[in-house]
Design an enzyme around this catalytic site. Structure first.
Site, PDB file in Angstrom:
ATOM      1  N   ASP A  92      78.281  53.507  16.835  1.00  0.00           N
ATOM      2  CA  ASP A  92      77.899  54.823  16.335  1.00  0.00           C
ATOM      3  C   ASP A  92      77.674  54.752  14.829  1.00  0.00           C
ATOM      4  O   ASP A  92      78.566  54.306  14.090  1.00  0.00           O
ATOM      5  CB  ASP A  92      79.047  55.792  16.672  1.00  0.00           C
ATOM      6  N   ALA A  93      76.515  55.204  14.395  1.00  0.00           N
ATOM      7  CA  ALA A  93      76.184  55.181  12.966  1.00  0.00           C
ATOM      8  C   ALA A  93      77.203  55.953  12.131  1.00  0.00           C
ATOM      9  O   ALA A  93      77.334  55.722  10.933  1.00  0.00           O
ATOM     10  CB  ALA A  93      74.794  55.769  12.761  1.00  0.00           C
ATOM     11  N   GLU A 109      65.607  53.281  10.178  1.00  0.00           N
ATOM     12  CA  GLU A 109      64.239  53.760  10.354  1.00  0.00           C
ATOM     13  C   GLU A 109      64.261  54.968  11.293  1.00  0.00           C
ATOM     14  O   GLU A 109      64.302  54.823  12.512  1.00  0.00           O
ATOM     15  CB  GLU A 109      63.363  52.634  10.920  1.00  0.00           C
TER      16      GLU A 109
HETATM   17  C1  LIG Z   1      63.776  57.843  16.335  1.00  0.00           C
HETATM   18  S1  LIG Z   1      64.664  56.522  17.045  1.00  0.00           S
HETATM   19  C2  LIG Z   1      64.265  55.185  15.983  1.00  0.00           C
HETATM   20  C3  LIG Z   1      64.558  53.856  16.619  1.00  0.00           C
HETATM   21  C4  LIG Z   1      64.205  52.635  15.788  1.00  0.00           C
HETATM   22  N1  LIG Z   1      64.823  52.665  14.478  1.00  0.00           N
HETATM   23  C5  LIG Z   1      62.723  52.507  15.679  1.00  0.00           C
HETATM   24  O1  LIG Z   1      62.188  52.723  14.585  1.00  0.00           O
HETATM   25  O2  LIG Z   1      62.086  52.195  16.682  1.00  0.00           O
HETATM   26  C6  LIG Z   1      66.339  56.908  16.613  1.00  0.00           C
HETATM   27  C7  LIG Z   1      67.342  55.879  17.154  1.00  0.00           C
HETATM   28  O3  LIG Z   1      68.647  56.212  16.672  1.00  0.00           O
HETATM   29  C8  LIG Z   1      69.561  55.999  17.724  1.00  0.00           C
HETATM   30  N2  LIG Z   1      70.755  56.808  17.480  1.00  0.00           N
HETATM   31  C9  LIG Z   1      70.897  58.140  17.615  1.00  0.00           C
HETATM   32  N3  LIG Z   1      72.142  58.512  17.305  1.00  0.00           N
HETATM   33  C10 LIG Z   1      72.811  57.386  16.948  1.00  0.00           C
HETATM   34  C11 LIG Z   1      74.137  57.116  16.515  1.00  0.00           C
HETATM   35  N4  LIG Z   1      75.030  58.098  16.370  1.00  0.00           N
HETATM   36  N5  LIG Z   1      74.461  55.849  16.246  1.00  0.00           N
HETATM   37  C12 LIG Z   1      73.568  54.828  16.375  1.00  0.00           C
HETATM   38  N6  LIG Z   1      72.293  55.032  16.780  1.00  0.00           N
HETATM   39  C13 LIG Z   1      71.916  56.297  17.064  1.00  0.00           C
HETATM   40  C14 LIG Z   1      68.802  56.415  18.959  1.00  0.00           C
HETATM   41  O4  LIG Z   1      69.392  55.940  20.162  1.00  0.00           O
HETATM   42  C15 LIG Z   1      67.437  55.838  18.670  1.00  0.00           C
HETATM   43  O5  LIG Z   1      67.328  54.519  19.120  1.00  0.00           O
END
Ligand SMILES: C[S@@+](CC[C@H](N)C(=O)[O-])C[C@H]1O[C@@H](n2cnc3c(N)ncnc32)[C@H](O)[C@@H]1O
Length: 236
Positions: A92-93, A109
């Protein structure tokens, strides 16, 4: 159950699901002087298109983290297909499973806008080495939005806030960064670019509503070109 925008990105396995796509990532990474011994975290890596590119081109020690198991499975497939040794982590970020000062570069990104921004920003700072850098490509409010339109956009994407560039700066400084540079990303959403196009890894079963959601996303992007912008933040 209603699918969220992020559920749909995962079901469709959209790679390069950020403004500017891989083309912008490549351009930004060129300036980072990446070396093989460097450690890079692709935060919210999705299907790992950028993580794979960094591992292939710069041979860095890349970690790809995401919270979504479907995304991670597709990321794993990508790395296996390309025989790339990228560490894939579910996490989790907002509460990163890494020690302090682990990475030279954290790349986010189109991720921080989707989570608790304050928590994610301070976690990025915590896991970065002292000289490390956060490179983020994130949405921001640019023009004037009617509150109802702003709420509609936030609800569609699941944002809790749509910060202006200035507000992003405030949040990044509050999260512990002492140097924040930003520029507006000039993005041409509408001219096809086959070399850097998003790739898709579609799940066997996909709720048809996901295709509508992707169309709605394109519609919003086009309709709010004047009011929404995308900024690149480089923070130390
Ligand atoms: C708009 S997508 C962008 C994905 C990737 N960075 C790209 O450019 O293809 C947002 C990403 O953030 C991830 N995400 C959402 N909440 C998150 C969290 N709390 N911790 C880690 N990743 C998360 C989602 O699963 C998704 O893969």
């Amino acid at each position: 159950m209603k699918q969220t925008y992020l559920d749909c990105l995962a079901a469709l396995g959209v790679g390069g699901a950020h403004p500017g796509g891989l083309k912008l990532s490549k351009k930004l990474l060129e300036k980072e002087n990446l070396q093989p011994e460097m450690t890079v975290l692709d935060l919210g890596c999705g299907t790992g298109q950028t993580a794979a590119y960094i591992a292939r081109k710069y041979k860095c020690r890349v970690t790809a983290l995401d919270v979504d198991p479907t995304m991670l499975e597709k990321c794993r497939q990508r790395m296996d297909e390309e025989a790339l040794s990228v560490e894939i982590v579910r996490g989790d970020a907002e509460n990163l499973p890494f020690k302090d000062r682990t990475f030279d570069l954290v790349l986010a990104e189109s991720v921080i806008a989707f989570v608790d921004m304050e928590k994610a920003i301070s976690e990025c700072r915590r896991v970065l080495r002292d000289e490390g850098c956060l490179l983020a490509i994130e949405i921001s409010k640019y023009g004037i939005l009617h509150p109802e339109e702003e709420k509609m956009i936030m609800d569609f994407y699941g944002f809790t806030e749509l910060p202006t560039e200035k507000r992003w700066h405030e949040k990044l400084y509050a999260g512990g960064f002492t140097q924040v540079e930003s520029e507006m990303a000039k993005i041409d959403f509408f001219t096809p670019d086959f070399e850097n196009a998003p790739d898709f890894r579609i799940s066997e079963v996909v709720d048809p509503a996901c295709f509508d959601m992707l169309q709605e996303h394109e519609y919003l992007t086009k309709s709010y070109q004047e009011e929404l912008s995308y900024h690149i933040f480089r923070c130390k």
